[in-house]
Design an enzyme around this catalytic site. Structure first.
Site, mmCIF file in Angstrom:
data_model
loop_
_atom_site.group_PDB
_atom_site.id
_atom_site.type_symbol
_atom_site.label_atom_id
_atom_site.label_comp_id
_atom_site.label_asym_id
_atom_site.label_seq_id
_atom_site.Cartn_x
_atom_site.Cartn_y
_atom_site.Cartn_z
ATOM 1 N N CYS A 177 -0.355 -3.931 11.569
ATOM 2 C CA CYS A 177 0.944 -3.851 10.883
ATOM 3 C C CYS A 177 1.091 -2.469 10.252
ATOM 4 O O CYS A 177 0.152 -1.977 9.622
ATOM 5 C CB CYS A 177 1.037 -4.927 9.807
ATOM 6 S SG CYS A 177 0.862 -6.610 10.456
ATOM 7 N N LYS B 72 0.837 -1.211 0.000
ATOM 8 C CA LYS B 72 0.000 0.000 0.000
ATOM 9 C C LYS B 72 0.872 1.261 0.000
ATOM 10 O O LYS B 72 0.632 2.203 -0.761
ATOM 11 C CB LYS B 72 -0.910 0.014 1.235
ATOM 12 C CG LYS B 72 -2.007 -1.029 1.239
ATOM 13 C CD LYS B 72 -2.730 -0.994 2.584
ATOM 14 C CE LYS B 72 -3.671 -2.163 2.750
ATOM 15 N NZ LYS B 72 -4.312 -2.176 4.080
ATOM 16 N N ALA C 220 -0.978 0.988 6.731
ATOM 17 C CA ALA C 220 -1.254 -0.001 7.775
ATOM 18 C C ALA C 220 -2.130 -1.112 7.227
ATOM 19 O O ALA C 220 -2.828 -0.939 6.226
ATOM 20 C CB ALA C 220 -1.946 0.683 8.957
ATOM 21 N N ASP C 221 -2.067 -2.236 7.905
ATOM 22 C CA ASP C 221 -3.006 -3.316 7.616
ATOM 23 C C ASP C 221 -3.399 -3.967 8.933
ATOM 24 O O ASP C 221 -2.615 -3.984 9.884
ATOM 25 C CB ASP C 221 -2.406 -4.354 6.671
ATOM 26 C CG ASP C 221 -3.487 -5.280 6.131
ATOM 27 O OD1 ASP C 221 -4.284 -4.815 5.301
ATOM 28 O OD2 ASP C 221 -3.572 -6.436 6.577
ATOM 29 N N GLN C 222 -4.609 -4.464 8.968
ATOM 30 C CA GLN C 222 -5.148 -5.083 10.180
ATOM 31 C C GLN C 222 -5.625 -6.480 9.833
ATOM 32 O O GLN C 222 -6.358 -6.671 8.858
ATOM 33 C CB GLN C 222 -6.335 -4.243 10.686
ATOM 34 C CG GLN C 222 -6.991 -4.779 11.933
ATOM 35 C CD GLN C 222 -6.341 -4.261 13.197
ATOM 36 O OE1 GLN C 222 -5.222 -3.754 13.148
ATOM 37 N NE2 GLN C 222 -7.008 -4.383 14.307
#
Length: 200
Positions: free
Chosen positions: A115, A62, A78-80
């Site tokens: 993250c 991203k 970010a990633d969840q």
């Protein structure tokens, strides 16, 4: 931005309204420009069982996607991941899937893995992950239905909005609220200061 903070140009590469609010709470000026990368395709291609690695990979992709168009900006992405065992619970997107997810998580422990990464000029300057562990009450069908009708959390991993009524669903929580919401603030603040993106 107040005179207290001096900062370089920042972009938040996320469409999440809650991440936007969390970033705003830091008093930063930033643009919001979500990445156009295909998350589902990346998840499908990811062969490893290492879920943290998947989350970090998604955050990096991203950030790098946005960075190529805005090289002068520091990109925060970010990633969840909502995980129970080796099962990843994606955004339910509809009522029926949300019911199924809450039934499956009811009475059990799961993790929210947040993250993060910071990229500048297509170089990864920092990456980080943090995990919160949550245990839901045993939820009746009536409770599940009433909660989903009240909050419609169809864009939230795990089918709940912890920042809202979702807190009532939980028996035990270990970890910070901003990690559960997908943007661990203290590690991010320290990274921005250490990288001299923000000065105080």
């Amino acid at each position: 931005m107040s005179k207290f903070l001096q900062q370089k140009p920042i972009i938040l590469a996320s469409s999440s309204t809650i991440r936007h609010k969390l970033m705003k709470s830091l008093g930063l000026d930033f643009l919001v420009l979500p990445s156009n990368c295909n998350e589902e395709e990346i998840k499908t291609r990811h062969k490893s069982d290492e879920l943290v690695e998947l989350g970090i990979t998604l955050a990096k992709i991203k950030a790098l996607d946005v960075s190529q168009h805005y090289p002068e900006h520091y990109i925060i992405a970010a990633d969840q991941l909502c995980v129970a065992g080796k099962r990843v619970f994606n955004k339910p997107l509809n009522h029926q899937t949300a019911v199924s997810h809450l039934r499956e998580l009811s009475g059990k422990q799961h993790q929210q893995i947040a993250c993060l990464c910071i990229v500048k000029e297509s170089k990864i300057l920092w990456q980080y992950h943090e995990t919160a562990t949550l245990t839901l009450h045993h939820l009746s069908e009536k409770t599940i239905e009433a909660y989903l009708q009240a909050e419609k959390p169809y864009q939230s991993c795990g089918a709940y909005q912890y920042e809202g009524l979702g807190k009532w669903l939980f028996k035990e929580v270990q970890g910070s609220e901003d990690t559960i919401l997908g943007l661990p603030l203290m590690p991010l603040v320290n990274a921005l200061v250490n990288l001299k993106v923000v000065g105080i």
